[in-house]
Design a protein around this motif. Structure first.
Motif, PDB file in Angstrom:
ATOM      1  N   ASP A  51       0.626  -1.401  -0.073  1.00 28.36           N
ATOM      2  CA  ASP A  51      -0.083   0.002   0.108  1.00 28.36           C
ATOM      3  C   ASP A  51       0.816   1.245   0.004  1.00 28.36           C
ATOM      4  O   ASP A  51       0.533   2.174   0.754  1.00 28.36           O
ATOM      5  N   GLY A  52       1.945   1.076  -0.649  1.00 31.24           N
ATOM      6  CA  GLY A  52       2.692   2.533  -0.943  1.00 31.24           C
ATOM      7  C   GLY A  52       3.748   2.475   0.140  1.00 31.24           C
ATOM      8  O   GLY A  52       4.524   3.523   0.067  1.00 31.24           O
ATOM      9  N   VAL A  53       3.782   1.808   1.119  1.00 33.95           N
ATOM     10  CA  VAL A  53       5.042   1.962   2.202  1.00 33.95           C
ATOM     11  C   VAL A  53       5.916   0.579   2.183  1.00 33.95           C
ATOM     12  O   VAL A  53       5.544  -0.347   1.872  1.00 33.95           O
ATOM     13  N   LEU A  54       7.006   1.161   2.528  1.00 39.36           N
ATOM     14  CA  LEU A  54       8.342   0.269   2.331  1.00 39.36           C
ATOM     15  C   LEU A  54       7.828  -0.982   3.333  1.00 39.36           C
ATOM     16  O   LEU A  54       8.213  -0.312   4.655  1.00 39.36           O
ATOM     17  N   ASP A  55       7.581  -1.906   3.245  1.00 39.82           N
ATOM     18  CA  ASP A  55       7.369  -3.270   4.187  1.00 39.82           C
ATOM     19  C   ASP A  55       8.647  -4.022   4.695  1.00 39.82           C
ATOM     20  O   ASP A  55       8.698  -4.498   5.797  1.00 39.82           O
ATOM     21  N   ASP A  56       9.550  -4.251   3.499  1.00 39.25           N
ATOM     22  CA  ASP A  56      10.757  -4.984   3.947  1.00 39.25           C
ATOM     23  C   ASP A  56      11.479  -4.755   2.696  1.00 39.25           C
ATOM     24  O   ASP A  56      11.350  -4.308   1.767  1.00 39.25           O
ATOM     25  N   PHE A  57      12.933  -4.829   3.111  1.00 42.08           N
ATOM     26  CA  PHE A  57      13.938  -4.523   2.249  1.00 42.08           C
ATOM     27  C   PHE A  57      15.180  -5.476   2.594  1.00 42.08           C
ATOM     28  O   PHE A  57      15.661  -5.837   3.647  1.00 42.08           O
ATOM     29  N   LEU A  58      15.828  -5.982   1.461  1.00 41.35           N
ATOM     30  CA  LEU A  58      16.900  -6.887   1.452  1.00 41.35           C
ATOM     31  C   LEU A  58      17.777  -6.529   0.416  1.00 41.35           C
ATOM     32  O   LEU A  58      17.628  -6.031  -0.591  1.00 41.35           O
ATOM     33  N   ILE A  59      19.321  -6.329   1.124  1.00 40.45           N
ATOM     34  CA  ILE A  59      20.345  -6.006   0.309  1.00 40.45           C
ATOM     35  C   ILE A  59      21.509  -7.002   0.406  1.00 40.45           C
ATOM     36  O   ILE A  59      21.785  -7.561   1.516  1.00 40.45           O
ATOM     37  N   ALA A  60      22.350  -7.068  -0.672  1.00 38.87           N
ATOM     38  CA  ALA A  60      23.456  -7.995  -0.450  1.00 38.87           C
ATOM     39  C   ALA A  60      24.470  -7.412   0.568  1.00 38.87           C
ATOM     40  O   ALA A  60      24.723  -5.999   0.514  1.00 38.87           O
ATOM     41  N   ALA A  61      25.158  -8.065   1.400  1.00 41.67           N
ATOM     42  CA  ALA A  61      26.251  -7.482   1.939  1.00 41.67           C
ATOM     43  C   ALA A  61      27.470  -8.116   1.850  1.00 41.67           C
ATOM     44  O   ALA A  61      27.692  -9.394   0.812  1.00 41.67           O
ATOM     45  N   ASP A  62      28.620  -7.670   2.427  1.00 39.67           N
ATOM     46  CA  ASP A  62      30.062  -8.267   2.084  1.00 39.67           C
ATOM     47  C   ASP A  62      30.068  -9.500   2.890  1.00 39.67           C
ATOM     48  O   ASP A  62      31.120 -10.425   2.546  1.00 39.67           O
ATOM     49  N   ALA A  63      29.496  -9.486   4.159  1.00 40.31           N
ATOM     50  CA  ALA A  63      29.533 -10.551   5.032  1.00 40.31           C
ATOM     51  C   ALA A  63      28.934 -12.043   4.194  1.00 40.31           C
ATOM     52  O   ALA A  63      27.831 -11.775   3.414  1.00 40.31           O
ATOM     53  N   PRO A  64      29.288 -13.021   4.708  1.00 40.75           N
ATOM     54  CA  PRO A  64      28.669 -14.361   4.319  1.00 40.75           C
ATOM     55  C   PRO A  64      26.930 -14.503   4.626  1.00 40.75           C
ATOM     56  O   PRO A  64      26.807 -13.944   5.747  1.00 40.75           O
ATOM     57  N   ALA A  65      26.437 -14.734   3.694  1.00 42.00           N
ATOM     58  CA  ALA A  65      24.933 -14.740   3.900  1.00 42.00           C
ATOM     59  C   ALA A  65      24.380 -15.705   4.746  1.00 42.00           C
ATOM     60  O   ALA A  65      24.935 -16.892   4.679  1.00 42.00           O
ATOM     61  N   PRO A  66      23.476 -15.631   5.473  1.00 44.72           N
ATOM     62  CA  PRO A  66      22.740 -16.605   6.266  1.00 44.72           C
ATOM     63  C   PRO A  66      22.207 -17.537   5.147  1.00 44.72           C
ATOM     64  O   PRO A  66      21.838 -17.543   4.203  1.00 44.72           O
ATOM     65  N   GLY A  67      22.424 -18.838   5.814  1.00 42.31           N
ATOM     66  CA  GLY A  67      22.179 -20.160   4.874  1.00 42.31           C
ATOM     67  C   GLY A  67      23.339 -20.692   4.121  1.00 42.31           C
ATOM     68  O   GLY A  67      23.332 -21.607   3.878  1.00 42.31           O
ATOM     69  N   THR A  68      24.586 -19.996   4.490  1.00 42.22           N
ATOM     70  CA  THR A  68      25.881 -20.371   3.735  1.00 42.22           C
ATOM     71  C   THR A  68      26.229 -21.520   4.481  1.00 42.22           C
ATOM     72  O   THR A  68      26.056 -21.656   5.644  1.00 42.22           O
ATOM     73  N   ILE A  69      26.678 -22.918   3.816  1.00 44.60           N
ATOM     74  CA  ILE A  69      27.138 -23.769   4.386  1.00 44.60           C
ATOM     75  C   ILE A  69      28.513 -24.368   4.281  1.00 44.60           C
ATOM     76  O   ILE A  69      28.931 -23.894   3.147  1.00 44.60           O
ATOM     77  N   TYR A  70      29.315 -24.395   5.404  1.00 42.35           N
ATOM     78  CA  TYR A  70      30.728 -24.595   5.328  1.00 42.35           C
ATOM     79  C   TYR A  70      31.043 -26.028   5.781  1.00 42.35           C
ATOM     80  O   TYR A  70      30.361 -26.853   6.691  1.00 42.35           O
ATOM     81  N   ARG A  71      32.097 -26.492   5.381  1.00 41.45           N
ATOM     82  CA  ARG A  71      32.815 -27.714   5.894  1.00 41.45           C
ATOM     83  C   ARG A  71      33.902 -26.951   6.846  1.00 41.45           C
ATOM     84  O   ARG A  71      34.681 -26.289   6.152  1.00 41.45           O
ATOM     85  N   ALA A  72      33.933 -26.999   7.945  1.00 39.64           N
ATOM     86  CA  ALA A  72      34.752 -26.186   8.856  1.00 39.64           C
ATOM     87  C   ALA A  72      35.371 -27.206  10.017  1.00 39.64           C
ATOM     88  O   ALA A  72      35.277 -28.466   9.906  1.00 39.64           O
TER      89      ALA A  72
END
Length: 340
Positions: free
Chosen positions: A22-43
């Motif tokens: 309804d014309g109002v910003l309700d959510d906003f997503l932007i790429a960051a330099d840090a690892p994104a949530p959901g990234t899977i590592y062998r650690a």
């Protein structure tokens, strides 16, 4: 502008997605330099922290911290998944309970069984979804959750999602490497928008969409500390190193119920204001004066407002000074740290 619109665009060279309601910003997503949530590592396990019951790990993106580990020796290799963004100077938060999440399906390797969102109440639809799930999962040892958006989804799309997540899960879990490595990248803003903003919406992908739909103006407001309230009041949201301070101001309203009205208006807009700004952690509300008898109603309004918010938020309660405290997952990087 009425209705829901998803705008996929770029800002300052970064992929980003905006949800306008309804014309109002309700959510906003932007790429960051840090690892994104959901990234899977062998650690690799490095050193335990007995006081915190956790373990520091080595990953290709720097040190990570895993809580509540038992029987894990330094030098051991394990699979972990990024759960959020780290505070400056701290290790990446990870978990060893890995999920493979898409728009319709979530594959859960450590939790076998087939589950359907409780929001889907139609028995015939649930039976249809169980049939699709059984057909795709077959003899898989993994668990499966079918999300609420399956209610209106095409059967082929659901089956395709389940199959894709099963293939990814098997590929990652069968890994036999011996050095820290990124096994699966977390989703970017455009994929996250498709995955999580599932209610019907117009989708705009043309370049310049942020300007055309008023997203840039809304972001200018979000980068400031003031958030207007209905009735003329304001909420001032100021992050500090220790916590996020939220101050409720009644503005020009001088009526006897001014404080109560401003506080209830704050409860309504606060989830969106924090979400768009990318703020999490400890949050302290310095509310406008209101009778103690209205506190229960305020808590109910706040709980209702956060119910549909995607980031987990704990309502901790009242302090002796009359402040209200929240604990919110750090699922995003603050907007002001990315857009400078």
């Amino acid at each position: 502008m009425k209705g829901r619109t998803i705008i996929l665009d770029h800002i300052q060279g970064r992929e980003a997605a905006a949800l306008m309601v309804d014309g109002v910003l309700d959510d906003f997503l932007i790429a960051a330099d840090a690892p994104a949530p959901g990234t899977i590592y062998r650690a690799r396990a490095d050193r335990p922290v007995k006081g915190q019951g956790g373990m520091f790990l080595s990953t290709p993106d720097g040190p990570a911290f895993l809580r509540q580990v038992k029987g894990l020796a330094p030098g051991a290799m394990l699979l972990v998944q990024v759960t959020g963004y780290a505070e400056p100077g701290k290790a990446i938060p990870v978990t060893n309970r890995i999920l493979f999440k898409s728009r319709h399906a979530i594959v859960t390797p450590e939790a076998p069984g087939l589950n359907i969102s409780r929001r889907i109440r139609d028995d015939d639809k649930r039976d249809q979804l169980l049939e699709i799930a059984h057909d795709q999962m077959r003899d898989s040892a993994h668990g499966l959750i079918l999300r609420s958006c399956c209610q209106e989804a095409d059967a082929d799309e659901i089956a395709e999602d389940i199959s894709a997540m099963l293939v990814l899960a098997d590929q990652v879990l069968r890994d036999t490497g011996t050095e820290p490595e990124v096994l699966s990248e977390g989703d970017g803003p455009h994929i996250l928008a498709w995955r999580d903003w599932t209610d019907p919406a117009e989708v705009a992908t043309a370049p310049g969409g942020f300007e055309d739909y008023g997203v840039l103006d809304a972001l200018d407001t979000a980068q400031g500390i003031s958030q207007p309230l209905s009735g003329g009041g304001h909420v001032y949201i100021q992050p500090t190193r220790a916590l996020i301070a939220v101050d409720v101001n009644t503005g020009s309203d001088s009526s006897l119920a001014a404080g109560t009205k401003a506080n209830f208006a704050c409860a309504k807009v606060l989830p969106r204001a924090l979400r768009v700004r990318g703020l999490g952690g400890q949050i302290t509300l310095d509310l406008a004066p209101m009778p103690k008898k209205d506190r229960k109603g305020f808590e109910s309004a706040l709980r209702a407002a956060f119910k549909s918010d995607p980031d987990e938020t704990i309502l901790a309660g009242w302090t002796p000074l009359g402040h209200f405290e929240l604990q919110r997952k750090r699922g995003r990087i603050p907007l002001t740290e990315i857009l400078k």
